[in-house]
Every structure is written in structure tokens, then in C-alpha cells.
Design a protein around this motif. Structure first.
Motif, mmCIF file in Angstrom:
data_model
loop_
_atom_site.group_PDB
_atom_site.id
_atom_site.type_symbol
_atom_site.label_atom_id
_atom_site.label_comp_id
_atom_site.label_asym_id
_atom_site.label_seq_id
_atom_site.Cartn_x
_atom_site.Cartn_y
_atom_site.Cartn_z
ATOM 1 N N CYS A 95 0.827 -1.209 0.000
ATOM 2 C CA CYS A 95 0.000 0.000 0.000
ATOM 3 C C CYS A 95 0.862 1.260 0.000
ATOM 4 C CB CYS A 95 -0.946 -0.001 1.195
ATOM 5 S SG CYS A 95 -2.363 -1.102 1.004
ATOM 6 N N TRP B 143 -5.715 6.321 1.947
ATOM 7 C CA TRP B 143 -5.942 5.020 2.555
ATOM 8 C C TRP B 143 -5.472 5.049 4.002
ATOM 9 C CZ3 TRP B 143 -2.096 1.596 4.341
ATOM 10 C CH2 TRP B 143 -0.794 2.015 4.104
ATOM 11 N N PHE C 58 -10.010 2.421 2.212
ATOM 12 C CA PHE C 58 -9.676 3.101 0.967
ATOM 13 C C PHE C 58 -10.731 4.145 0.629
ATOM 14 C CE2 PHE C 58 -7.808 -1.121 0.766
ATOM 15 C CZ PHE C 58 -6.494 -0.804 0.478
#
Length: 70
Positions: A30, A47, A56
Motif C-alpha cells: 500500500c 488510505w 480506501f
């Protein structure tokens, strides 16, 4: 994976609760893919990772995450 929705500072977020032990890899992915998250206490982040879930802002980011880790 378990899917849900939640709110952070009033904004809708799409959540994924992974089942498995890849947390470190998922978090690193991520960061590399979506950039740094300042954490759940900072508004307007793309996020978050909090409460055993990845959060998200955009559904397309959630879907991208799911496709990578499914």
C-alpha cells in the motif's frame, strides 16, 4: 476477505479485512502503490490501516488491493 464501508471524518471509505498473515507485505504494498498514509487520525488520506482493516477512499483502490491479494 471481508468487505464493508465506514466513515472517517465524515467521508465514506471502503474497507477490506484480510484473512491471513500477510499484513506486513500488504502494508508495504500500500505504501509503494498508494503513497504514505498519515494514519487514521489525519483527515483526507487516500488510505488507512486501522482496526484490522484497510480503508480506501476510492473503491478502485480497494478493488486494486483485492486483486493483488486475492
Amino acid at each position: 476477505m471481508k468487505f464493508d464501508e465506514g466513515r472517517v471524518f465524515g467521508a465514506r471509505y471502503y474497507t477490506v479485512e484480510p484473512v491471513g498473515n500477510n499484513w506486513w507485505e500488504m502494508e508495504c504494498w500500500c505504501f509503494d502503490t498508494f503513497g504514505v498514509s498519515e494514519g487514521a487520525f489525519e483527515p483526507s488520506q487516500r488510505w488507512y490501516m486501522n482496526d484490522r482493516k484497510f480503508w480506501f477512499r476510492e473503491i478502485k483502490d480497494r478493488d486494486w488491493f483485492v486483486m493483488r491479494w486475492a
